[in-house]
Design a protein around this motif. Structure first.
Motif, PDB file in Angstrom:
ATOM      1  N   LYS A   1       0.898  -1.305  -0.139  1.00 42.55           N
ATOM      2  CA  LYS A   1      -0.052   0.024   0.013  1.00 42.55           C
ATOM      3  C   LYS A   1       0.893   1.417   0.026  1.00 42.55           C
ATOM      4  O   LYS A   1       0.454   2.234  -0.863  1.00 42.55           O
ATOM      5  N   ASN A   2       2.040   1.245   0.704  1.00 39.93           N
ATOM      6  CA  ASN A   2       2.830   2.426   1.000  1.00 39.93           C
ATOM      7  C   ASN A   2       3.742   2.618  -0.211  1.00 39.93           C
ATOM      8  O   ASN A   2       3.824   3.635  -0.777  1.00 39.93           O
ATOM      9  N   LEU A   3       4.184   1.549  -0.890  1.00 37.34           N
ATOM     10  CA  LEU A   3       4.970   1.609  -2.146  1.00 37.34           C
ATOM     11  C   LEU A   3       4.260   1.962  -3.234  1.00 37.34           C
ATOM     12  O   LEU A   3       4.722   2.890  -4.203  1.00 37.34           O
ATOM     13  N   ALA A   4       2.939   1.833  -3.306  1.00 38.69           N
ATOM     14  CA  ALA A   4       2.168   2.102  -4.573  1.00 38.69           C
ATOM     15  C   ALA A   4       2.002   3.599  -4.410  1.00 38.69           C
ATOM     16  O   ALA A   4       1.833   4.233  -5.491  1.00 38.69           O
TER      17      ALA A   4
ATOM     18  N   VAL B   1       5.829   4.705  -5.850  1.00 38.65           N
ATOM     19  CA  VAL B   1       6.340   4.408  -7.156  1.00 38.65           C
ATOM     20  C   VAL B   1       5.280   4.244  -8.236  1.00 38.65           C
ATOM     21  O   VAL B   1       5.645   3.608  -9.266  1.00 38.65           O
ATOM     22  N   ALA B   2       4.143   4.445  -8.016  1.00 39.90           N
ATOM     23  CA  ALA B   2       3.026   4.607  -9.092  1.00 39.90           C
ATOM     24  C   ALA B   2       2.704   3.287  -9.681  1.00 39.90           C
ATOM     25  O   ALA B   2       2.885   3.179 -10.971  1.00 39.90           O
ATOM     26  N   LEU B   3       2.776   2.192  -8.808  1.00 41.70           N
ATOM     27  CA  LEU B   3       2.229   0.748  -9.149  1.00 41.70           C
ATOM     28  C   LEU B   3       1.091   0.513  -8.462  1.00 41.70           C
ATOM     29  O   LEU B   3       0.866   0.954  -7.488  1.00 41.70           O
ATOM     30  N   VAL B   4       0.186  -0.445  -9.199  1.00 37.01           N
ATOM     31  CA  VAL B   4      -0.824  -0.664  -8.627  1.00 37.01           C
ATOM     32  C   VAL B   4      -0.626  -1.993  -7.762  1.00 37.01           C
ATOM     33  O   VAL B   4       0.034  -2.912  -8.239  1.00 37.01           O
ATOM     34  N   HIS B   5      -1.349  -1.904  -6.333  1.00 41.35           N
ATOM     35  CA  HIS B   5      -1.292  -3.110  -5.545  1.00 41.35           C
ATOM     36  C   HIS B   5      -2.226  -4.053  -5.868  1.00 41.35           C
ATOM     37  O   HIS B   5      -3.595  -3.914  -5.930  1.00 41.35           O
ATOM     38  N   ILE B   6      -1.985  -5.303  -6.168  1.00 38.50           N
ATOM     39  CA  ILE B   6      -2.942  -6.274  -6.209  1.00 38.50           C
ATOM     40  C   ILE B   6      -2.517  -7.586  -5.234  1.00 38.50           C
ATOM     41  O   ILE B   6      -1.655  -8.340  -5.254  1.00 38.50           O
ATOM     42  N   SER B   7      -3.347  -7.624  -4.477  1.00 41.86           N
ATOM     43  CA  SER B   7      -3.629  -8.682  -3.473  1.00 41.86           C
ATOM     44  C   SER B   7      -4.361  -9.692  -3.506  1.00 41.86           C
ATOM     45  O   SER B   7      -5.617  -9.307  -3.614  1.00 41.86           O
ATOM     46  N   THR B   8      -3.975 -10.797  -3.760  1.00 44.61           N
ATOM     47  CA  THR B   8      -5.244 -11.989  -3.965  1.00 44.61           C
ATOM     48  C   THR B   8      -5.801 -12.253  -2.860  1.00 44.61           C
ATOM     49  O   THR B   8      -6.939 -12.509  -2.843  1.00 44.61           O
ATOM     50  N   GLY B   9      -5.244 -12.000  -1.404  1.00 42.66           N
ATOM     51  CA  GLY B   9      -6.026 -12.110  -0.163  1.00 42.66           C
ATOM     52  C   GLY B   9      -7.133 -11.236  -0.289  1.00 42.66           C
ATOM     53  O   GLY B   9      -8.199 -11.367   0.180  1.00 42.66           O
TER      54      GLY B   9
ATOM     55  N   LEU C   1      10.221  -0.022   3.717  1.00 44.05           N
ATOM     56  CA  LEU C   1       9.665   0.673   2.607  1.00 44.05           C
ATOM     57  C   LEU C   1      10.965   1.347   1.883  1.00 44.05           C
ATOM     58  O   LEU C   1      10.949   1.283   0.697  1.00 44.05           O
ATOM     59  N   ASN C   2      12.013   2.033   2.679  1.00 43.09           N
ATOM     60  CA  ASN C   2      12.967   2.733   1.940  1.00 43.09           C
ATOM     61  C   ASN C   2      14.025   1.728   1.256  1.00 43.09           C
ATOM     62  O   ASN C   2      14.146   1.980   0.044  1.00 43.09           O
ATOM     63  N   LYS C   3      13.952   0.583   1.781  1.00 40.49           N
ATOM     64  CA  LYS C   3      14.818  -0.483   1.254  1.00 40.49           C
ATOM     65  C   LYS C   3      14.227  -0.944  -0.096  1.00 40.49           C
ATOM     66  O   LYS C   3      15.039  -1.351  -1.091  1.00 40.49           O
ATOM     67  N   ILE C   4      13.000  -1.170  -0.142  1.00 40.93           N
ATOM     68  CA  ILE C   4      12.146  -1.536  -1.203  1.00 40.93           C
ATOM     69  C   ILE C   4      12.278  -0.549  -2.291  1.00 40.93           C
ATOM     70  O   ILE C   4      12.653  -0.925  -3.371  1.00 40.93           O
ATOM     71  N   VAL C   5      11.917   0.549  -1.789  1.00 37.51           N
ATOM     72  CA  VAL C   5      12.167   1.881  -2.778  1.00 37.51           C
ATOM     73  C   VAL C   5      13.377   2.006  -3.713  1.00 37.51           C
ATOM     74  O   VAL C   5      13.598   2.097  -4.783  1.00 37.51           O
ATOM     75  N   GLN C   6      14.580   1.625  -2.598  1.00 38.08           N
ATOM     76  CA  GLN C   6      15.794   1.734  -3.157  1.00 38.08           C
ATOM     77  C   GLN C   6      16.007   0.419  -4.346  1.00 38.08           C
ATOM     78  O   GLN C   6      16.525   0.752  -5.295  1.00 38.08           O
TER      79      GLN C   6
END
Ligand code: AP5
Length: 220
Positions: free
Chosen positions: A18-21, A24-32, A204-209
């Protein structure tokens, strides 16, 4: 960019997606989330999935994979997405590899490594907004007003699969499939590990990196 977030229940896949979306303007798709919506709306898929979910078992691959493939064809996913909760096993990963066209393959897989004690603490304290799906935690990320969503003001609820006995089964189900799946993406040189026991902002910062490095390898 097509990104997969892997990790055990409670690793923070939903929170991070949710925070990454937003970053970085990507759509969050959660199967759950899609399955829970189907259960709430009492669709045929929801009725078939409900018992598996309440026991902490995986919903059969055929049902989930078709649902996921339909979702990623939606126009909002055209420029990229974050997959949260899919794939769950090698069979689902192979389905993705087979069904996605060459230029739309998965680019990056981030594995959120989490210890079992942290998983249990996070899942037993999780609360979810019944309207907008925002995530809270009674101790780690409490809402400003008790049992009320900060974003939309609706009541929070506890997921039925966040009861102690079901949590234990979900961890076992995850452990059964996880190593093979991690090995699958490791062999493809797509896997990156992050210590997800850390503070959510640090993770989150590590994923953005990682995303930025993928998009601009000169930054590495
Ligand atoms: P799903 O909804 O995907 O559940 P899960 O994988 O078990 O993961 P969770 O949603 O429980 O945890 P999360 O990693 O998203 O953690 P969160 O961010 O919420 O699937 C549910 C069920 O649907 C499955 O059991 C299965 O039946 C079925 N299903 C779904 N996909 C399927 C598939 N592909 N194939 C077959 N069946 C499928 O965080 C947890 C809590 O911790 C929150 O309260 C949060 O506020 C807090 N928190 C998060 N990060 C941090 C942090 N860094 N520090 C402190 N607190 C944190």
């Amino acid at each position: 960019m097509r990104l997969v977030l892997l990790g055990p229940p409670g690793a923070g896949k939903g929170t991070q997606s949710k925070n990454l979306a937003k970053r970085v303007a990507l759509v969050h798709i959660s199967t759950g989330d899609i399955l829970r919506q189907n259960v709430a709306n009492q669709t045929k898929l929801g009725m078939e999935a409900k018992d598996y979910m309440n026991k902490g078992e995986l919903v059969p691959d055929g049902l989930v994979s078709q649902m996921l493939l339909d979702r990623i064809k939606h126009p909002d996913a055209k420029n990229g997405y974050i997959l949260d909760g899919y794939p769950r096993n090698v069979s689902q990963a192979e389905t993705l590899d087979k069904e996605l066209p060459g230029k739309e393959k998965i680019n990056l897989v981030v594995y959120l490594e989490t210890s079992e004690a942290v998983i249990i603490q996070r899942l037993s304290g999780r609360r979810v907004c019944s309207k907008c799906g925002a995530l809270f935690h009674m101790q780690n990320m409490p809402p400003k007003k008790e049992n009320t969503c900060d974003a939309c003001g609706e009541a929070l609820y506890q997921r039925p699969d966040d009861k102690e006995a079901t949590i234990k089964n979900r961890i076992q189900v995850y452990n059964k499939e996880a190593q093979e799946l991690i090995g699958y993406y490791s062999k493809q040189n797509k896997l990156h590990r992050i210590n997800a026991d850390l503070d959510a902002g640090v993770v989150l910062n590590k994923i953005v990196q990682l995303v930025e490095e993928y998009n601009d390898p000169a930054k590495v």
